[in-house]
Design an enzyme around this catalytic site. Structure first.
Site, PDB file in Angstrom:
ATOM      1  N   GLY A  74      69.456 -16.116  -8.746  1.00 55.21           N
ATOM      2  CA  GLY A  74      70.220 -15.980  -7.508  1.00 55.21           C
ATOM      3  C   GLY A  74      69.773 -16.871  -6.361  1.00 55.21           C
ATOM      4  O   GLY A  74      69.047 -17.842  -6.569  1.00 55.21           O
ATOM      5  N   GLY A 113      57.766  -8.113  -8.180  1.00 51.76           N
ATOM      6  CA  GLY A 113      56.555  -8.699  -8.749  1.00 51.76           C
ATOM      7  C   GLY A 113      56.188  -9.973  -8.003  1.00 51.76           C
ATOM      8  O   GLY A 113      56.606 -10.183  -6.855  1.00 51.76           O
ATOM      9  N   GLY A 115      57.084 -13.207  -8.155  1.00 49.84           N
ATOM     10  CA  GLY A 115      58.135 -14.077  -7.622  1.00 49.84           C
ATOM     11  C   GLY A 115      58.839 -13.451  -6.431  1.00 49.84           C
ATOM     12  O   GLY A 115      59.017 -14.082  -5.380  1.00 49.84           O
ATOM     13  N   ASP A 138      53.914  -6.420 -16.419  1.00 50.48           N
ATOM     14  CA  ASP A 138      52.866  -7.367 -16.809  1.00 50.48           C
ATOM     15  C   ASP A 138      51.494  -7.030 -16.218  1.00 50.48           C
ATOM     16  O   ASP A 138      50.474  -7.504 -16.705  1.00 50.48           O
ATOM     17  CB  ASP A 138      53.242  -8.794 -16.367  1.00 50.48           C
ATOM     18  CG  ASP A 138      54.597  -9.235 -16.898  1.00 50.48           C
ATOM     19  OD1 ASP A 138      55.029  -8.687 -17.926  1.00 50.48           O
ATOM     20  OD2 ASP A 138      55.218 -10.111 -16.268  1.00 50.48           O
ATOM     21  N   ARG A 173      51.590  -5.823 -46.083  1.00 52.37           N
ATOM     22  CA  ARG A 173      51.989  -7.036 -45.369  1.00 52.37           C
ATOM     23  C   ARG A 173      51.144  -7.261 -44.110  1.00 52.37           C
ATOM     24  O   ARG A 173      50.481  -6.343 -43.618  1.00 52.37           O
ATOM     25  CB  ARG A 173      53.440  -6.894 -44.892  1.00 52.37           C
ATOM     26  CG  ARG A 173      54.448  -7.095 -45.997  1.00 52.37           C
ATOM     27  CD  ARG A 173      55.836  -6.780 -45.494  1.00 52.37           C
ATOM     28  NE  ARG A 173      56.845  -7.146 -46.472  1.00 52.37           N
ATOM     29  CZ  ARG A 173      58.093  -6.714 -46.459  1.00 52.37           C
ATOM     30  NH1 ARG A 173      58.492  -5.871 -45.513  1.00 52.37           N
ATOM     31  NH2 ARG A 173      58.938  -7.108 -47.365  1.00 52.37           N
ATOM     32  N   MET A 180      55.460  -8.593 -24.462  1.00 54.96           N
ATOM     33  CA  MET A 180      55.663  -9.334 -23.209  1.00 54.96           C
ATOM     34  C   MET A 180      54.368  -9.443 -22.407  1.00 54.96           C
ATOM     35  O   MET A 180      53.300  -9.072 -22.880  1.00 54.96           O
ATOM     36  CB  MET A 180      56.742  -8.658 -22.381  1.00 54.96           C
ATOM     37  CG  MET A 180      58.147  -8.900 -22.886  1.00 54.96           C
ATOM     38  SD  MET A 180      59.353  -8.174 -21.762  1.00 54.96           S
ATOM     39  CE  MET A 180      60.850  -8.950 -22.338  1.00 54.96           C
TER      40      MET A 180
HETATM   41  O1  F6P Z   1      57.841 -10.131 -15.840  1.00 52.99           O
HETATM   42  C1  F6P Z   1      58.385  -9.170 -16.677  1.00 52.99           C
HETATM   43  C2  F6P Z   1      58.899  -9.767 -17.952  1.00 52.99           C
HETATM   44  O2  F6P Z   1      59.381  -8.722 -18.771  1.00 52.99           O
HETATM   45  C3  F6P Z   1      57.908 -10.633 -18.711  1.00 52.99           C
HETATM   46  O3  F6P Z   1      56.948  -9.900 -19.420  1.00 52.99           O
HETATM   47  C4  F6P Z   1      58.830 -11.458 -19.571  1.00 52.99           C
HETATM   48  O4  F6P Z   1      58.252 -12.695 -19.894  1.00 52.99           O
HETATM   49  C5  F6P Z   1      60.019 -11.664 -18.658  1.00 52.99           C
HETATM   50  O5  F6P Z   1      59.989 -10.629 -17.698  1.00 52.99           O
HETATM   51  C6  F6P Z   1      61.347 -11.632 -19.380  1.00 52.99           C
HETATM   52  O6  F6P Z   1      62.343 -11.906 -18.444  1.00 52.99           O
HETATM   53  P1  F6P Z   1      63.897 -11.797 -18.758  1.00 52.99           P
HETATM   54  O7  F6P Z   1      64.280 -10.356 -18.564  1.00 52.99           O
HETATM   55  O8  F6P Z   1      64.516 -12.684 -17.756  1.00 52.99           O
HETATM   56  O9  F6P Z   1      64.108 -12.216 -20.178  1.00 52.99           O
END
Ligand code: F6P
Length: 357
Positions: A74, A113, A115, A138, A173, A180
């Site tokens: 955005g 977060g 950003g 995260d 396996r 994430m």
């Molecule tokens: O920052 C949170 C997060 O879930 C990260 O762990 C991951 O890399 C990213 O966001 C994924 O973002 P999107 O929802 O844009 O795929």
């Protein structure tokens, strides 16, 4: 008094707990609460918002996601974290200023977060009455010992590992579970320990494929014919780059694919059947854990207190069992990463977990 609240960046469990707490605490003071939709986008004229009161927010705490909507794209996006720091365009800022003036907002609570809080900091420096609330699965924000959302993500990883363990063991396996966390390995580390992983691959500790293959072989020699590997999406082999899905023009790069790569390499090295499973956005969905509901509630109440004190430019912060505040600038532009020499990694090694190094 009228205050605004918005959620921005990736969603996470616990956002609704904060919205409920902000609304309840503010209403108790006799304040009106405006919830802006879709993060900062809701600030664009004429303003996209809803009036919040306790009748509207009652019962939302157990819901995943955010009733206000969110975006990590955005008009206000600021690229932070490991990337270059970009600023939101002046034009968007002036538009937001008009909306807040028109609505007579005396404080704006930004739940986000790295950003989003970078944008929040920019707005504060431009004279906006901003209070930050740290959220992220995260757990990578500096200046707070915890963000809400993390515990719920770890619970999902733990649950996923439990399920994958039985199928890995039945088929003898190697199962590589990609989780994430962006550039921080917290979800992999906590989820891996709690879920009984044999190998955990972190962005903070470069790994060697040979070392992981050795673990698989040693386990086989002990009669343990399956191996559970947790790979953080930001992990990479020594000398290799992080694996990414795409480098979008706005926001952070999208990491992903390391799990599949590790599975392919290990199949070649070990000649065992290897499978990769990416938990992906499952980690961001669903009901928040009790810990995230409580943390979210405490954060929301503290944010309203900070508005009351006029402590703008501050971010709610969790330190040593206490919810306090720090300047937003102390929390952004620097990720809180796992310490490879720290106590948690040492504890994992002590119980036999390998980091592939
Ligand atoms: O920052 C949170 C997060 O879930 C990260 O762990 C991951 O890399 C990213 O966001 C994924 O973002 P999107 O929802 O844009 O795929």
């Amino acid at each position: 008094m009228k205050i605004g609240v918005l959620t921005c960046g990736g969603d996470c469990p616990g956002l609704n707990a904060v919205i409920h707490a902000v609304t309840s605490a503010a209403n108790k003071l006799g304040w009106e609460v405006i919830g802006f939709r879709d993060g900062f986008e809701g600030l664009l004229p004429p303003g996209d918002y809803m009036m919040l009161d306790t009748r509207k927010t009652e019962g939302i705490m157990p819901l995943g996601g955010t009733i206000l909507g969110t975006t990590n794209k955005g008009h206000f996006v600021a690229k932070a974290g490991k990337g270059d720091i970009m600023e939101a365009p002046a034009e968007s800022i002036e538009k937001a200023r008009k909306t807040l003036e028109l609505l007579d907002i005396g404080g704006l609570i930004v739940i986000g977060g790295d950003g989003s809080l970078t944008t929040g900091l920019q707005l504060y420096r431009e004279g906006f009455p901003i209070i930050g609330v740290p959220k992220s699965i995260d757990n990578d924000l500096d200046a707070t010992a915890a963000t809400f959302g993390f515990d719920s993500a770890v619970a999902t990883v733990m649950d996923g590992l439990g399920r994958l363990h039985t199928t890995a063991s039945s088929h003898k396996r190697v199962l590589v579970v990609e989780v994430m966390g962006r550039h921080a390995g917290w979800i992999a580390l906590y989820g891996g320990i709690a879920g009984g992983a044999d190998v955990i691959l972190l962005p903070e500790i470069p790994f060697d494929y040979d070392k992981i293959a050795e673990v698989v072989a040693q386990r086989g020699a002990r009669g343990e014919h399956h191996t559970m590997i947790v790979a953080a999406e930001g992990a990479s082999a020594r000398g290799e780059q992080q694996v990414s899905v795409d480098h979008s023009k706005e926001g952070e790069i999208r990491l992903g694919g390391i799990g599949a790569r590790v599975a392919t390499e290990l199949e070649n090295l070990t000649k065992k059947e290897c499978r990769a499973c990416t938990l992906g956005h499952l980690q961001r969905g669903g009901a928040p854990t009790n810990l995230d509901r409580i943390l979210g509630t405490r954060f929301g109440v503290k944010a309203v207190e900070l508005v009351q004190d006029g402590a703008f430019g501050q971010m709610v912060s969790y330190q040593q069992y206490h919810v306090g505040a720090v300047p937003i600038e102390k929390a952004v532009h620097k990720l809180r990463l796992v310490d490879p020499e720290g106590e948690i990694v040492a504890a994992a090694r002590a119980v036999g977990i390998s980091f592939g190094d």
